[in-house]
Design a protein around this motif. Structure first.
Motif, PDB file in Angstrom:
ATOM      1  N   PHE A  46      -3.864  -1.967   9.253  1.00 50.35           N
ATOM      2  CA  PHE A  46      -4.343  -3.133   8.505  1.00 50.35           C
ATOM      3  C   PHE A  46      -5.861  -3.188   8.346  1.00 50.35           C
ATOM      4  O   PHE A  46      -6.366  -3.899   7.497  1.00 50.35           O
ATOM      5  N   ASP A  47      -6.599  -2.428   9.148  1.00 49.80           N
ATOM      6  CA  ASP A  47      -8.057  -2.413   9.029  1.00 49.80           C
ATOM      7  C   ASP A  47      -8.562  -1.388   8.018  1.00 49.80           C
ATOM      8  O   ASP A  47      -9.763  -1.285   7.796  1.00 49.80           O
ATOM      9  N   ASP A  48      -7.670  -0.637   7.396  1.00 54.23           N
ATOM     10  CA  ASP A  48      -8.055   0.466   6.516  1.00 54.23           C
ATOM     11  C   ASP A  48      -7.642   0.193   5.068  1.00 54.23           C
ATOM     12  O   ASP A  48      -6.630   0.695   4.598  1.00 54.23           O
ATOM     13  N   SER A  49      -8.446  -0.585   4.359  1.00 57.14           N
ATOM     14  CA  SER A  49      -8.154  -0.828   2.937  1.00 57.14           C
ATOM     15  C   SER A  49      -8.765   0.241   2.046  1.00 57.14           C
ATOM     16  O   SER A  49      -8.256   0.521   0.962  1.00 57.14           O
ATOM     17  N   ALA A  50      -9.849   0.869   2.481  1.00 52.03           N
ATOM     18  CA  ALA A  50     -10.570   1.835   1.635  1.00 52.03           C
ATOM     19  C   ALA A  50      -9.678   2.996   1.205  1.00 52.03           C
ATOM     20  O   ALA A  50      -9.695   3.384   0.027  1.00 52.03           O
ATOM     21  N   SER A  51      -8.903   3.541   2.124  1.00 56.76           N
ATOM     22  CA  SER A  51      -8.063   4.683   1.757  1.00 56.76           C
ATOM     23  C   SER A  51      -6.948   4.279   0.792  1.00 56.76           C
ATOM     24  O   SER A  51      -6.478   5.099   0.010  1.00 56.76           O
ATOM     25  N   LEU A  52      -6.537   3.025   0.833  1.00 56.94           N
ATOM     26  CA  LEU A  52      -5.489   2.555  -0.074  1.00 56.94           C
ATOM     27  C   LEU A  52      -6.057   2.228  -1.447  1.00 56.94           C
ATOM     28  O   LEU A  52      -5.393   2.439  -2.469  1.00 56.94           O
ATOM     29  N   ILE A  53      -7.272   1.730  -1.497  1.00 58.42           N
ATOM     30  CA  ILE A  53      -7.905   1.416  -2.786  1.00 58.42           C
ATOM     31  C   ILE A  53      -8.077   2.690  -3.616  1.00 58.42           C
ATOM     32  O   ILE A  53      -8.040   2.645  -4.845  1.00 58.42           O
ATOM     33  N   GLU A  54      -8.213   3.831  -2.966  1.00 59.42           N
ATOM     34  CA  GLU A  54      -8.309   5.104  -3.677  1.00 59.42           C
ATOM     35  C   GLU A  54      -7.087   5.383  -4.549  1.00 59.42           C
ATOM     36  O   GLU A  54      -7.154   6.188  -5.474  1.00 59.42           O
ATOM     37  N   LEU A  55      -5.976   4.729  -4.286  1.00 63.27           N
ATOM     38  CA  LEU A  55      -4.734   4.948  -5.023  1.00 63.27           C
ATOM     39  C   LEU A  55      -4.643   4.139  -6.315  1.00 63.27           C
ATOM     40  O   LEU A  55      -3.706   4.315  -7.079  1.00 63.27           O
ATOM     41  N   VAL A  56      -5.608   3.280  -6.579  1.00 65.68           N
ATOM     42  CA  VAL A  56      -5.486   2.289  -7.649  1.00 65.68           C
ATOM     43  C   VAL A  56      -5.193   2.888  -9.024  1.00 65.68           C
ATOM     44  O   VAL A  56      -4.429   2.312  -9.789  1.00 65.68           O
ATOM     45  N   ASP A  57      -5.741   4.016  -9.372  1.00 65.44           N
ATOM     46  CA  ASP A  57      -5.489   4.613 -10.683  1.00 65.44           C
ATOM     47  C   ASP A  57      -4.286   5.549 -10.688  1.00 65.44           C
ATOM     48  O   ASP A  57      -3.931   6.081 -11.735  1.00 65.44           O
ATOM     49  N   GLN A  58      -3.667   5.745  -9.529  1.00 66.64           N
ATOM     50  CA  GLN A  58      -2.572   6.700  -9.423  1.00 66.64           C
ATOM     51  C   GLN A  58      -1.199   6.063  -9.271  1.00 66.64           C
ATOM     52  O   GLN A  58      -0.186   6.717  -9.526  1.00 66.64           O
ATOM     53  N   VAL A  59      -1.158   4.807  -8.815  1.00 62.55           N
ATOM     54  CA  VAL A  59       0.129   4.151  -8.587  1.00 62.55           C
ATOM     55  C   VAL A  59       0.119   2.742  -9.183  1.00 62.55           C
ATOM     56  O   VAL A  59      -0.938   2.148  -9.379  1.00 62.55           O
ATOM     57  N   ASP A  60       1.313   2.258  -9.442  1.00 67.50           N
ATOM     58  CA  ASP A  60       1.466   0.893  -9.946  1.00 67.50           C
ATOM     59  C   ASP A  60       1.740  -0.097  -8.823  1.00 67.50           C
ATOM     60  O   ASP A  60       1.370  -1.260  -8.915  1.00 67.50           O
ATOM     61  N   VAL A  61       2.412   0.388  -7.782  1.00 73.57           N
ATOM     62  CA  VAL A  61       2.783  -0.472  -6.655  1.00 73.57           C
ATOM     63  C   VAL A  61       2.574   0.282  -5.346  1.00 73.57           C
ATOM     64  O   VAL A  61       2.894   1.466  -5.247  1.00 73.57           O
ATOM     65  N   LEU A  62       2.051  -0.427  -4.376  1.00 76.36           N
ATOM     66  CA  LEU A  62       1.905   0.094  -3.022  1.00 76.36           C
ATOM     67  C   LEU A  62       2.809  -0.728  -2.114  1.00 76.36           C
ATOM     68  O   LEU A  62       2.676  -1.956  -2.038  1.00 76.36           O
ATOM     69  N   PHE A  63       3.729  -0.060  -1.441  1.00 73.14           N
ATOM     70  CA  PHE A  63       4.571  -0.722  -0.446  1.00 73.14           C
ATOM     71  C   PHE A  63       3.886  -0.594   0.900  1.00 73.14           C
ATOM     72  O   PHE A  63       3.411   0.486   1.257  1.00 73.14           O
TER      73      PHE A  63
END
Length: 117
Positions: A46-63
């Motif tokens: 839960f403390d790691d948003s940066a690595s997930l934000i990298e997915l923004v142009d590659q996915v429509d939904v993050l589970f």
């Protein structure tokens, strides 16, 4: 009965999980993990948003798999993801893994971040 083969193209399915690990594409990975179009990598939780934000142009939904029980994603994680334009759905990790597998088999643009059970 007719059985159809499922093709996962370049993304890896989640094959299984157990106490503290996930098996992704046949490989066991300890701890929290993120699986998406860029492959499999460790996730800082839960403390790691940066690595997930990298997915923004590659996915429509993050589970986001919240472990063994469904829990709310903390605002400190959810808010930056949604502000970046990433759709976020929280559920327990087993359900998130199953949902991810179904959607990648349909060719959908999804990723999953999982906390261990």
């Amino acid at each position: 009965m007719r059985l159809n083969e499922v093709s996962f193209s370049d993304v890896k399915p989640i094959d299984g999980y157990g106490p503290g690990f996930f098996r992704v594409g046949g490989e066991a990975i300890e701890g929290a993990v993120c699986v998406g179009p860029n492959g499999v990598r460790a996730w800082g939780g839960f403390d790691d948003s940066a690595s997930l934000i990298e997915l923004v142009d590659q996915v429509d939904v993050l589970f986001i798999g919240t472990g063994g029980e469904t829990a709310h994603v903390p605002a400190a994680l959810r808010d930056p993801l949604e502000e970046a334009g990433l759709g976020v759905e929280a559920m327990n990790s087993p359900a998130a893994a199953r949902t991810y597998n179904v959607l990648i088999s349909e060719g959908r643009r999804v990723a999953v971040a999982l906390l261990p059970v």
